[in-house]
Scaffold this motif. Structure first.
Motif, PDB file in Angstrom:
ATOM      1  N   PRO A  96      15.556  35.238  67.094  1.00  0.00           N
ATOM      2  CA  PRO A  96      16.728  35.488  65.976  1.00  0.00           C
ATOM      3  C   PRO A  96      17.879  34.673  66.527  1.00  0.00           C
ATOM      4  O   PRO A  96      18.220  33.866  65.589  1.00  0.00           O
ATOM      5  CB  PRO A  96      17.234  36.810  66.165  1.00  0.00           C
ATOM      6  CG  PRO A  96      15.848  37.607  66.655  1.00  0.00           C
ATOM      7  CD  PRO A  96      15.450  36.641  67.605  1.00  0.00           C
ATOM      8  N   THR A 136      17.678  42.498  71.379  1.00  0.00           N
ATOM      9  CA  THR A 136      17.832  41.796  70.109  1.00  0.00           C
ATOM     10  C   THR A 136      16.701  40.666  70.098  1.00  0.00           C
ATOM     11  O   THR A 136      16.788  40.024  69.227  1.00  0.00           O
ATOM     12  CB  THR A 136      19.225  41.268  69.621  1.00  0.00           C
ATOM     13  OG1 THR A 136      19.619  40.460  70.722  1.00  0.00           O
ATOM     14  CG2 THR A 136      20.320  42.383  69.605  1.00  0.00           C
ATOM     15  N   SER A 189      17.033  37.944  71.628  1.00  0.00           N
ATOM     16  CA  SER A 189      17.788  36.778  71.780  1.00  0.00           C
ATOM     17  C   SER A 189      17.750  36.158  73.072  1.00  0.00           C
ATOM     18  O   SER A 189      17.143  36.612  74.247  1.00  0.00           O
ATOM     19  CB  SER A 189      19.154  37.127  71.554  1.00  0.00           C
ATOM     20  OG  SER A 189      19.587  37.476  70.153  1.00  0.00           O
ATOM     21  N   TYR A 214      25.556  41.092  65.803  1.00  0.00           N
ATOM     22  CA  TYR A 214      25.135  41.654  64.955  1.00  0.00           C
ATOM     23  C   TYR A 214      25.500  41.351  63.714  1.00  0.00           C
ATOM     24  O   TYR A 214      24.938  41.608  62.522  1.00  0.00           O
ATOM     25  CB  TYR A 214      25.578  43.251  65.206  1.00  0.00           C
ATOM     26  CG  TYR A 214      24.696  43.904  66.135  1.00  0.00           C
ATOM     27  CD1 TYR A 214      23.336  44.473  65.568  1.00  0.00           C
ATOM     28  CD2 TYR A 214      24.501  43.645  67.390  1.00  0.00           C
ATOM     29  CE1 TYR A 214      22.705  45.142  66.501  1.00  0.00           C
ATOM     30  CE2 TYR A 214      23.737  44.372  68.377  1.00  0.00           C
ATOM     31  CZ  TYR A 214      22.492  44.905  67.814  1.00  0.00           C
ATOM     32  OH  TYR A 214      21.659  45.512  68.691  1.00  0.00           O
ATOM     33  N   MET A 269      22.957  38.889  62.663  1.00  0.00           N
ATOM     34  CA  MET A 269      21.596  39.603  62.424  1.00  0.00           C
ATOM     35  C   MET A 269      21.648  40.204  61.105  1.00  0.00           C
ATOM     36  O   MET A 269      20.744  40.379  60.319  1.00  0.00           O
ATOM     37  CB  MET A 269      21.427  40.572  63.617  1.00  0.00           C
ATOM     38  CG  MET A 269      20.914  39.847  64.800  1.00  0.00           C
ATOM     39  SD  MET A 269      20.805  40.855  66.402  1.00  0.00           S
ATOM     40  CE  MET A 269      19.481  42.107  65.584  1.00  0.00           C
ATOM     41  N   ARG A 310      18.693  39.468  58.241  1.00  0.00           N
ATOM     42  CA  ARG A 310      17.907  40.649  58.591  1.00  0.00           C
ATOM     43  C   ARG A 310      16.508  40.369  58.062  1.00  0.00           C
ATOM     44  O   ARG A 310      15.556  40.983  58.466  1.00  0.00           O
ATOM     45  CB  ARG A 310      18.479  41.938  58.438  1.00  0.00           C
ATOM     46  CG  ARG A 310      18.735  42.235  56.775  1.00  0.00           C
ATOM     47  CD  ARG A 310      19.335  43.547  56.725  1.00  0.00           C
ATOM     48  NE  ARG A 310      19.835  43.804  55.416  1.00  0.00           N
ATOM     49  CZ  ARG A 310      20.993  43.605  55.153  1.00  0.00           C
ATOM     50  NH1 ARG A 310      22.120  43.184  56.060  1.00  0.00           N
ATOM     51  NH2 ARG A 310      21.493  43.817  53.547  1.00  0.00           N
ATOM     52  N   TRP A 337      14.097  38.574  60.336  1.00  0.00           N
ATOM     53  CA  TRP A 337      13.607  39.180  61.783  1.00  0.00           C
ATOM     54  C   TRP A 337      13.421  40.482  61.500  1.00  0.00           C
ATOM     55  O   TRP A 337      12.820  41.224  62.533  1.00  0.00           O
ATOM     56  CB  TRP A 337      14.700  39.002  62.774  1.00  0.00           C
ATOM     57  CG  TRP A 337      15.906  39.604  62.327  1.00  0.00           C
ATOM     58  CD1 TRP A 337      17.037  38.687  61.657  1.00  0.00           C
ATOM     59  CD2 TRP A 337      16.558  40.880  62.691  1.00  0.00           C
ATOM     60  NE1 TRP A 337      17.913  39.607  61.718  1.00  0.00           N
ATOM     61  CE2 TRP A 337      17.881  40.980  62.027  1.00  0.00           C
ATOM     62  CE3 TRP A 337      15.892  42.045  63.136  1.00  0.00           C
ATOM     63  CZ2 TRP A 337      18.489  42.088  62.134  1.00  0.00           C
ATOM     64  CZ3 TRP A 337      16.746  43.201  63.104  1.00  0.00           C
ATOM     65  CH2 TRP A 337      18.016  43.337  62.848  1.00  0.00           C
TER      66      TRP A 337
END
Length: 156
Positions: A3, A27, A29, A144, A147, A151, A154
């Motif tokens: 992500p 996450t 990441s 966030y 993300m 969304r 992912w």
């Protein structure tokens, strides 16, 4: 799919980096650390903050900013700073983007402010004491939001 990438330029506080490492694992990441670090990667405070997550972290370390750029030539970079003019809300993020943060005591190196002035993002702080947020909190806020925007890419 990865992500996002979290980039810390010369972080100083091991507990913040440990917390950010835990966030990265949670996450999916990648965490990129650019020297000089203000601590050793085997410091107990770092391990305690990262807890049992640290072994699962996708971690990359670089000798300096130019080394980072050389190894990530196609990176789409977003710099987070109190010196930014563009709110992080007003930026369109894409999966795989690099979210770049400076050291706790001084932020990003001055040359990065000049070189990437058009990519500086600010997290609004309307309160009375808005000097800066904790690094781990800032990374969480920015990650966030990125993300949230992506969304569909992912969330499967």
């Amino acid at each position: 799919m990865i992500p996002f990438h979290i980039v810390l330029v010369a972080p100083e506080i091991p507990q913040n980096t440990g917390t950010i490492g835990r966030l990265a694992v949670s996450t999916d990441s990648v965490l990129h650390l650019i020297d000089p670090l203000g601590f050793s990667l085997d410091e107990k405070h770092l391990r305690r903050a990262g807890m049992d997550y640290w072994q699962h972290l996708d971690l990359h370390r670089y000798t300096d900013w130019e080394n980072f750029l050389e190894l990530n030539p196609d990176a789409t970079l977003h710099f987070f700073s109190t010196h930014g003019d563009t709110s992080y809300y007003d930026v369109k993020y894409s999966p795989g983007d690099y979210l770049v943060f400076g050291r706790e005591s001084a932020g990003l190196p001055p040359e990065l402010y000049e070189r990437y002035a058009d990519r500086l993002r600010i997290i609004p702080m309307p309160g009375k004491f808005n000097r800066s947020l904790n690094l781990a909190n800032s990374v969480s806020i920015a990650l966030y939001e990125a993300m949230r925007q992506t969304r569909s890419a992912w969330d499967s």
